[in-house]
Design an enzyme around this catalytic site. Structure first.
Site, PDB file in Angstrom:
ATOM      1  N   HIS A 119       0.798  -1.079   0.113  1.00 32.39           N
ATOM      2  CA  HIS A 119      -0.079  -0.030   0.054  1.00 32.39           C
ATOM      3  C   HIS A 119       0.883   1.438   0.052  1.00 32.39           C
ATOM      4  O   HIS A 119       0.187   2.422   0.310  1.00 32.39           O
ATOM      5  CB  HIS A 119      -0.924   0.015   1.443  1.00 32.39           C
ATOM      6  CG  HIS A 119      -1.964  -1.059   1.232  1.00 32.39           C
ATOM      7  ND1 HIS A 119      -2.765  -1.383   2.318  1.00 32.39           N
ATOM      8  CD2 HIS A 119      -2.486  -1.802   0.000  1.00 32.39           C
ATOM      9  CE1 HIS A 119      -3.493  -2.224   1.652  1.00 32.39           C
ATOM     10  NE2 HIS A 119      -3.390  -2.470   0.383  1.00 32.39           N
ATOM     11  N   ILE A 213      -4.929 -10.046  18.181  1.00 33.29           N
ATOM     12  CA  ILE A 213      -5.511  -9.965  19.562  1.00 33.29           C
ATOM     13  C   ILE A 213      -6.876 -10.544  19.790  1.00 33.29           C
ATOM     14  O   ILE A 213      -7.496 -10.708  20.736  1.00 33.29           O
ATOM     15  CB  ILE A 213      -5.661  -8.342  20.052  1.00 33.29           C
ATOM     16  CG1 ILE A 213      -6.135  -7.362  18.989  1.00 33.29           C
ATOM     17  CG2 ILE A 213      -4.129  -8.081  20.371  1.00 33.29           C
ATOM     18  CD1 ILE A 213      -6.527  -5.969  19.556  1.00 33.29           C
ATOM     19  N   ALA A 230       1.070  -9.076  19.102  1.00 33.69           N
ATOM     20  CA  ALA A 230       2.315  -9.533  18.394  1.00 33.69           C
ATOM     21  C   ALA A 230       3.686  -9.401  18.947  1.00 33.69           C
ATOM     22  O   ALA A 230       4.503 -10.225  18.780  1.00 33.69           O
ATOM     23  CB  ALA A 230       2.259  -8.837  16.921  1.00 33.69           C
TER      24      ALA A 230
HETATM   25  P1  OAD Z   1      -6.912  -3.365  10.586  1.00 34.73           P
HETATM   26  O1  OAD Z   1      -7.036  -1.826  11.314  1.00 34.73           O
HETATM   27  O2  OAD Z   1      -8.250  -3.451   9.725  1.00 34.73           O
HETATM   28  O3  OAD Z   1      -6.698  -4.442  11.463  1.00 34.73           O
HETATM   29  C1  OAD Z   1      -5.854  -4.389  12.412  1.00 34.73           C
HETATM   30  C2  OAD Z   1      -5.897  -5.809  13.180  1.00 34.73           C
HETATM   31  O4  OAD Z   1      -4.858  -5.905  13.905  1.00 34.73           O
HETATM   32  C3  OAD Z   1      -6.970  -6.024  13.835  1.00 34.73           C
HETATM   33  O5  OAD Z   1      -7.421  -7.277  13.475  1.00 34.73           O
HETATM   34  C4  OAD Z   1      -6.852  -6.085  15.421  1.00 34.73           C
HETATM   35  O6  OAD Z   1      -7.254  -7.026  16.059  1.00 34.73           O
HETATM   36  C5  OAD Z   1      -5.348  -6.590  15.241  1.00 34.73           C
HETATM   37  N1  OAD Z   1      -4.503  -5.721  16.096  1.00 34.73           N
HETATM   38  C6  OAD Z   1      -4.497  -4.702  16.909  1.00 34.73           C
HETATM   39  N2  OAD Z   1      -3.378  -4.547  17.815  1.00 34.73           N
HETATM   40  C7  OAD Z   1      -2.625  -5.780  17.803  1.00 34.73           C
HETATM   41  C8  OAD Z   1      -1.516  -6.341  18.412  1.00 34.73           C
HETATM   42  N3  OAD Z   1      -0.890  -5.580  19.143  1.00 34.73           N
HETATM   43  N4  OAD Z   1      -0.996  -7.509  17.950  1.00 34.73           N
HETATM   44  C9  OAD Z   1      -1.673  -8.053  16.919  1.00 34.73           C
HETATM   45  N5  OAD Z   1      -2.725  -7.816  16.445  1.00 34.73           N
HETATM   46  C10 OAD Z   1      -3.506  -6.626  16.684  1.00 34.73           C
HETATM   47  O7  OAD Z   1      -5.666  -3.004   9.582  1.00 34.73           O
HETATM   48  P2  OAD Z   1      -5.254  -3.799   8.333  1.00 34.73           P
HETATM   49  O8  OAD Z   1      -5.536  -5.102   8.226  1.00 34.73           O
HETATM   50  O9  OAD Z   1      -3.815  -3.454   8.092  1.00 34.73           O
HETATM   51  O10 OAD Z   1      -5.473   0.320   3.340  1.00 34.73           O
HETATM   52  O11 OAD Z   1      -6.063  -2.840   7.275  1.00 34.73           O
HETATM   53  C11 OAD Z   1      -5.902  -3.125   5.882  1.00 34.73           C
HETATM   54  C12 OAD Z   1      -5.840  -1.901   5.183  1.00 34.73           C
HETATM   55  O12 OAD Z   1      -7.071  -1.208   5.446  1.00 34.73           O
HETATM   56  C13 OAD Z   1      -4.951  -0.864   5.307  1.00 34.73           C
HETATM   57  O13 OAD Z   1      -3.695  -1.105   4.613  1.00 34.73           O
HETATM   58  C14 OAD Z   1      -5.662   0.298   5.041  1.00 34.73           C
HETATM   59  C15 OAD Z   1      -6.893   0.178   5.723  1.00 34.73           C
HETATM   60  O14 OAD Z   1      -7.905   1.069   4.841  1.00 34.73           O
HETATM   61  C16 OAD Z   1      -5.373   1.477   2.818  1.00 34.73           C
HETATM   62  O15 OAD Z   1      -4.999   2.504   3.317  1.00 34.73           O
HETATM   63  C17 OAD Z   1      -5.342   1.039   1.116  1.00 34.73           C
END
Ligand code: OAD
Length: 247
Positions: A119, A213, A230
Protein backbone atom coordinates in the site's frame (compact mmCIF):
# COMPACT_ATOMS: atom_id res chain seq x y z
CA UNK A 1 2.49 -16.74 28.81
CA UNK A 2 1.02 -18.13 25.61
CA UNK A 3 1.78 -21.77 24.79
CA UNK A 4 3.34 -22.33 21.37
CA UNK A 5 2.55 -25.70 19.77
CA UNK A 6 5.53 -28.02 19.55
CA UNK A 7 4.43 -29.09 16.07
CA UNK A 8 4.86 -25.47 14.92
CA UNK A 9 8.39 -25.32 16.31
CA UNK A 10 9.14 -28.61 14.52
CA UNK A 11 7.73 -27.19 11.29
CA UNK A 12 9.87 -24.06 11.69
CA UNK A 13 12.96 -26.24 12.00
CA UNK A 14 12.20 -27.77 8.61
CA UNK A 15 11.48 -24.41 6.95
CA UNK A 16 13.61 -22.30 4.68
CA UNK A 17 11.18 -19.67 3.45
CA UNK A 18 9.09 -17.69 5.85
CA UNK A 19 6.76 -14.84 5.03
CA UNK A 20 5.32 -12.29 7.43
CA UNK A 21 2.17 -10.72 6.03
CA UNK A 22 1.52 -7.75 8.28
CA UNK A 23 -1.11 -5.10 8.90
CA UNK A 24 -1.73 -2.10 11.11
CA UNK A 25 -1.97 -4.25 14.28
CA UNK A 26 1.77 -4.96 14.24
CA UNK A 27 2.45 -1.23 14.65
CA UNK A 28 -0.20 -0.56 17.28
CA UNK A 29 2.28 -1.34 20.07
CA UNK A 30 4.45 1.41 18.56
CA UNK A 31 1.59 3.85 19.14
CA UNK A 32 0.24 4.00 15.59
CA UNK A 33 -3.57 3.59 15.54
CA UNK A 34 -5.16 0.76 13.54
CA UNK A 35 -7.96 1.31 10.99
CA UNK A 36 -10.61 -1.03 12.35
CA UNK A 37 -11.51 -2.31 15.80
CA UNK A 38 -12.30 -0.44 19.00
CA UNK A 39 -10.08 2.63 18.55
CA UNK A 40 -9.79 2.29 14.77
CA UNK A 41 -9.27 5.36 12.57
CA UNK A 42 -12.16 4.44 10.28
CA UNK A 43 -14.57 4.62 13.25
CA UNK A 44 -13.87 8.33 13.49
CA UNK A 45 -13.18 9.34 9.91
CA UNK A 46 -14.80 8.24 6.69
CA UNK A 47 -12.06 6.75 4.48
CA UNK A 48 -13.75 7.97 1.33
CA UNK A 49 -13.22 11.55 2.54
CA UNK A 50 -9.49 11.15 2.93
CA UNK A 51 -7.98 8.00 1.46
CA UNK A 52 -9.35 8.61 -1.98
CA UNK A 53 -8.11 10.38 -5.14
CA UNK A 54 -11.32 12.37 -5.68
CA UNK A 55 -11.13 13.64 -2.11
CA UNK A 56 -7.57 14.81 -2.82
CA UNK A 57 -8.61 16.70 -5.96
CA UNK A 58 -11.57 18.24 -4.09
CA UNK A 59 -9.64 19.25 -1.03
CA UNK A 60 -5.87 18.59 -1.20
CA UNK A 61 -5.24 20.78 1.87
CA UNK A 62 -7.46 18.59 4.06
CA UNK A 63 -5.99 15.34 2.77
CA UNK A 64 -2.44 16.64 3.31
CA UNK A 65 -3.32 17.84 6.80
CA UNK A 66 -4.39 14.30 7.64
CA UNK A 67 -1.29 12.70 6.08
CA UNK A 68 1.06 15.19 7.76
CA UNK A 69 -0.61 14.31 11.05
CA UNK A 70 -0.03 10.60 10.38
CA UNK A 71 3.54 11.29 9.26
CA UNK A 72 4.26 13.01 12.56
CA UNK A 73 2.92 10.05 14.57
CA UNK A 74 4.93 7.63 12.42
CA UNK A 75 8.16 9.65 12.65
CA UNK A 76 7.90 9.68 16.42
CA UNK A 77 7.18 5.93 16.58
CA UNK A 78 9.84 3.26 17.01
CA UNK A 79 9.79 -0.35 15.78
CA UNK A 80 8.48 -2.63 18.55
CA UNK A 81 9.37 -6.17 19.65
CA UNK A 82 7.28 -7.67 16.82
CA UNK A 83 9.12 -5.76 14.05
CA UNK A 84 12.47 -6.47 15.72
CA UNK A 85 11.74 -10.20 16.10
CA UNK A 86 10.87 -10.48 12.41
CA UNK A 87 14.18 -8.80 11.54
CA UNK A 88 15.99 -11.16 13.95
CA UNK A 89 14.42 -14.15 12.14
CA UNK A 90 16.75 -13.31 9.23
CA UNK A 91 19.59 -14.76 11.31
CA UNK A 92 17.77 -18.10 11.60
CA UNK A 93 16.08 -18.78 8.26
CA UNK A 94 17.32 -18.74 4.68
CA UNK A 95 14.56 -16.55 3.24
CA UNK A 96 12.55 -14.16 5.36
CA UNK A 97 10.17 -11.91 3.44
CA UNK A 98 7.92 -9.20 4.81
CA UNK A 99 4.79 -8.42 2.81
CA UNK A 100 3.16 -5.47 4.49
CA UNK A 101 0.03 -3.41 4.09
CA UNK A 102 1.62 -0.77 6.31
CA UNK A 103 3.02 2.48 4.99
CA UNK A 104 4.99 3.30 8.14
CA UNK A 105 8.46 1.99 7.20
CA UNK A 106 8.86 0.36 10.63
CA UNK A 107 9.89 -3.03 9.20
CA UNK A 108 12.76 -1.37 7.33
CA UNK A 109 13.76 0.64 10.38
CA UNK A 110 13.76 -2.60 12.40
CA UNK A 111 16.27 -4.12 9.95
CA UNK A 112 14.16 -6.34 7.68
CA UNK A 113 15.79 -6.55 4.26
CA UNK A 114 13.26 -8.07 1.87
CA UNK A 115 10.05 -6.08 2.08
CA UNK A 116 7.13 -5.73 -0.30
CA UNK A 117 4.97 -2.70 0.48
CA UNK A 118 1.52 -3.36 -0.95
CA UNK A 119 0.00 0.00 0.00
CA UNK A 120 2.96 2.35 -0.54
CA UNK A 121 5.14 4.27 1.87
CA UNK A 122 4.31 7.53 3.62
CA UNK A 123 7.91 8.73 3.34
CA UNK A 124 7.65 9.00 -0.45
CA UNK A 125 5.54 11.39 -2.54
CA UNK A 126 4.91 11.84 -6.23
CA UNK A 127 3.42 14.31 -8.71
CA UNK A 128 -0.07 13.35 -9.84
CA UNK A 129 0.71 14.77 -13.28
CA UNK A 130 4.21 13.66 -14.39
CA UNK A 131 4.63 10.97 -11.65
CA UNK A 132 8.04 12.30 -10.59
CA UNK A 133 9.03 11.10 -7.11
CA UNK A 134 9.87 13.40 -4.20
CA UNK A 135 11.55 11.66 -1.29
CA UNK A 136 12.68 14.75 0.58
CA UNK A 137 10.65 16.74 3.12
CA UNK A 138 8.03 18.80 1.30
CA UNK A 139 7.57 22.50 1.92
CA UNK A 140 4.00 23.51 2.77
CA UNK A 141 4.69 27.22 3.40
CA UNK A 142 2.95 28.22 0.14
CA UNK A 143 0.15 25.66 0.41
CA UNK A 144 0.02 22.17 -1.07
CA UNK A 145 3.38 21.56 -2.74
CA UNK A 146 3.53 21.37 -6.51
CA UNK A 147 5.95 19.81 -8.95
CA UNK A 148 7.91 21.92 -11.51
CA UNK A 149 5.37 20.70 -14.07
CA UNK A 150 2.55 22.30 -12.06
CA UNK A 151 1.02 19.04 -10.82
CA UNK A 152 0.01 18.58 -7.19
CA UNK A 153 2.29 16.36 -5.11
CA UNK A 154 0.57 13.53 -3.22
CA UNK A 155 1.78 10.91 -0.75
CA UNK A 156 2.84 7.60 -2.32
CA UNK A 157 0.16 5.57 -0.60
CA UNK A 158 -2.54 3.45 -2.18
CA UNK A 159 -5.99 4.98 -1.84
CA UNK A 160 -9.34 3.23 -2.09
CA UNK A 161 -10.12 2.36 -5.71
CA UNK A 162 -6.47 2.44 -6.79
CA UNK A 163 -4.30 -0.38 -8.07
CA UNK A 164 -1.58 -1.82 -5.89
CA UNK A 165 2.00 -1.25 -7.12
CA UNK A 166 2.41 -4.20 -9.49
CA UNK A 167 6.03 -5.05 -8.68
CA UNK A 168 5.26 -5.09 -4.95
CA UNK A 169 2.16 -7.25 -5.33
CA UNK A 170 3.88 -9.72 -7.68
CA UNK A 171 6.84 -9.93 -5.30
CA UNK A 172 4.49 -10.65 -2.41
CA UNK A 173 2.62 -13.23 -4.45
CA UNK A 174 5.82 -15.03 -5.43
CA UNK A 175 6.94 -15.08 -1.80
CA UNK A 176 3.53 -16.45 -0.72
CA UNK A 177 3.69 -19.23 -3.33
CA UNK A 178 7.16 -20.35 -2.33
CA UNK A 179 6.74 -19.96 1.43
CA UNK A 180 6.91 -22.90 3.84
CA UNK A 181 5.34 -20.86 6.62
CA UNK A 182 3.12 -17.81 6.21
CA UNK A 183 2.54 -15.67 9.29
CA UNK A 184 -0.47 -13.33 9.22
CA UNK A 185 0.19 -10.66 11.84
CA UNK A 186 -2.06 -7.85 13.04
CA UNK A 187 -4.39 -7.58 10.08
CA UNK A 188 -8.15 -7.80 9.84
CA UNK A 189 -7.49 -9.25 6.35
CA UNK A 190 -10.58 -7.69 4.84
CA UNK A 191 -8.93 -5.44 2.26
CA UNK A 192 -8.36 -7.05 -1.13
CA UNK A 193 -6.35 -7.87 -3.16
CA UNK A 194 -3.79 -7.83 -0.31
CA UNK A 195 -5.74 -10.29 1.86
CA UNK A 196 -5.96 -12.72 -1.06
CA UNK A 197 -2.26 -13.52 -0.55
CA UNK A 198 -3.20 -15.59 2.50
CA UNK A 199 -5.30 -17.85 0.25
CA UNK A 200 -2.47 -17.96 -2.31
CA UNK A 201 -0.14 -19.22 0.42
CA UNK A 202 -2.71 -21.73 1.68
CA UNK A 203 -3.24 -23.12 -1.83
CA UNK A 204 0.52 -23.47 -2.14
CA UNK A 205 0.50 -25.70 0.96
CA UNK A 206 2.16 -23.18 3.20
CA UNK A 207 1.40 -23.43 6.91
CA UNK A 208 -0.71 -20.44 7.94
CA UNK A 209 -0.13 -18.94 11.38
CA UNK A 210 -2.34 -16.11 12.53
CA UNK A 211 -1.33 -13.72 15.30
CA UNK A 212 -3.98 -11.21 16.34
CA UNK A 213 -5.54 -9.86 19.51
CA UNK A 214 -8.89 -11.23 18.35
CA UNK A 215 -10.47 -13.68 15.89
CA UNK A 216 -10.70 -12.60 12.27
CA UNK A 217 -12.32 -13.94 9.10
CA UNK A 218 -9.13 -15.91 8.55
CA UNK A 219 -8.98 -17.67 11.90
CA UNK A 220 -10.97 -20.69 10.74
CA UNK A 221 -8.58 -21.39 7.86
CA UNK A 222 -5.35 -20.80 9.78
CA UNK A 223 -3.35 -23.86 10.80
CA UNK A 224 -2.38 -22.15 14.04
CA UNK A 225 -3.98 -19.10 15.67
CA UNK A 226 -2.42 -17.28 18.58
CA UNK A 227 -4.49 -14.56 20.19
CA UNK A 228 -2.57 -11.83 21.94
CA UNK A 229 -0.17 -9.00 21.19
CA UNK A 230 2.21 -9.52 18.28
CA UNK A 231 4.98 -7.91 20.34
CA UNK A 232 4.64 -10.70 22.89
CA UNK A 233 3.77 -13.72 20.73
CA UNK A 234 6.46 -13.34 18.05
CA UNK A 235 9.34 -13.09 20.57
CA UNK A 236 7.89 -16.15 22.38
CA UNK A 237 7.87 -18.16 19.13
CA UNK A 238 11.48 -17.18 18.39
CA UNK A 239 12.53 -18.01 21.93
CA UNK A 240 10.87 -21.46 21.79
CA UNK A 241 12.50 -22.08 18.41
CA UNK A 242 15.92 -21.16 19.77
CA UNK A 243 15.58 -23.22 22.93
CA UNK A 244 14.39 -26.15 20.77
CA UNK A 245 17.65 -25.89 18.83
CA UNK A 246 19.65 -26.20 22.05
CA UNK A 247 17.89 -29.32 23.34
P1 OAD B 1 -7.02 -3.09 10.47
O1 OAD B 1 -7.11 -1.88 11.34
O2 OAD B 1 -8.17 -3.41 9.60
O3 OAD B 1 -6.77 -4.36 11.39
C1 OAD B 1 -5.81 -4.34 12.43
C2 OAD B 1 -5.81 -5.72 13.06
O4 OAD B 1 -4.78 -5.76 14.01
C3 OAD B 1 -7.12 -6.06 13.78
O5 OAD B 1 -7.55 -7.35 13.36
C4 OAD B 1 -6.73 -6.05 15.26
O6 OAD B 1 -7.45 -7.01 16.02
C5 OAD B 1 -5.25 -6.41 15.18
N1 OAD B 1 -4.39 -5.92 16.27
C6 OAD B 1 -4.47 -4.74 16.95
N2 OAD B 1 -3.47 -4.63 17.84
C7 OAD B 1 -2.73 -5.77 17.75
C8 OAD B 1 -1.54 -6.27 18.41
N3 OAD B 1 -0.92 -5.57 19.35
N4 OAD B 1 -1.09 -7.49 18.04
C9 OAD B 1 -1.73 -8.22 17.10
N5 OAD B 1 -2.83 -7.81 16.44
C10 OAD B 1 -3.33 -6.60 16.74
O7 OAD B 1 -5.65 -2.93 9.65
P2 OAD B 1 -5.22 -3.67 8.31
O8 OAD B 1 -5.65 -5.08 8.30
O9 OAD B 1 -3.76 -3.37 8.13
O10 OAD B 1 -5.45 0.35 3.47
O11 OAD B 1 -6.04 -2.85 7.24
C11 OAD B 1 -5.85 -3.14 5.89
C12 OAD B 1 -5.90 -1.87 5.08
O12 OAD B 1 -7.11 -1.16 5.37
C13 OAD B 1 -4.82 -0.86 5.42
O13 OAD B 1 -3.59 -1.12 4.76
C14 OAD B 1 -5.43 0.41 4.91
C15 OAD B 1 -6.82 0.24 5.50
O14 OAD B 1 -7.81 0.98 4.92
C16 OAD B 1 -5.25 1.42 2.74
O15 OAD B 1 -5.03 2.52 3.22
C17 OAD B 1 -5.31 1.15 1.27
Amino acid sequence: MIQIDKSLIDALRESESIVFFTGAGISSESGIPTFRGKDGIWNKIRPEELANFNAFIRNPEMVWEWYNHRKKIIHEAQPNAAHLTIAEMQNHFKNVTVVTQNIDNLHRRAGSKTIFELHGNIERNFCINCKKFFNEELNFSAGVPKCECGGLIRPDVVWFGEYLPEDQFLGGEKAAISSDIFFVVGTSAVVYPAAGLVYTAKQSNSIIIEINIEETALSSMADYSYFGKAGEILPTILEEYRSGLKS
